[in-house]
Design a protein around this motif. Structure first.
Motif: not given
Length: 135
Positions: A31-32, A35-36, A39-41, A57
């Motif tokens: 997830f991290r 996000s970094e 990607y839009a989760v 995502a």
């Protein structure tokens, strides 16, 4: 409880589930990472009666279904990527179809990725790899 055990609904003691903790650490790392990297989760651990999708995502107009597999370094059960076999791929495809029907997603390109995470014995991430369009 302070000894690391919990009880089930019948009051029976349960042992800590090391596999569950390993998976949770891997999914949090994935997830991290997503996000970094832009990607839009949309969903984490999306569940339905048929099963679970780890992460969903979007990026560049794609809806991406992501299976996260976590292993410990030096493990005996093969690589994390090898564990996403044909049967698992078919199940993920069915879950994705169900998700898309339930959320009225039509006319959107999709992709299936696999993120593999390798942990050391202290639960630190040694390696994280994203396999885009894995199947």
């Amino acid at each position: 409880m302070s000894n690391g055990t919990s009880k089930d609904m019948a009051g029976q003691k349960l042992k800590p589930d090391g596999r569950k903790l390993t998976g949770e650490i891997g999914e949090a790392a994935a997830f991290r990472y997503l996000s970094e990297t832009g990607y839009a989760v949309i969903e984490r651990n999306w569940r339905c009666r048929m099963g679970e999708l780890d992460l969903i995502a979007s990026r560049d107009g794609l809806l991406i279904f992501i299976e996260v597999r976590t292993r410990r370094a030096g493990g005996r059960f093969g690589t994390a990527a090898e564990s996403v076999d044909r049967r698992k791929q078919q199940k993920l495809a069915l879950l994705a179809q169900f998700y898309m029907r339930q959320h009225a997603v039509t006319d959107q390109s999709i992709r299936f990725d696999v993120i593999t995470v390798t942990l050391d014995r202290d639960n630190a991430v040694l390696e994280l790899k994203q396999i885009e369009a894995a199947f």
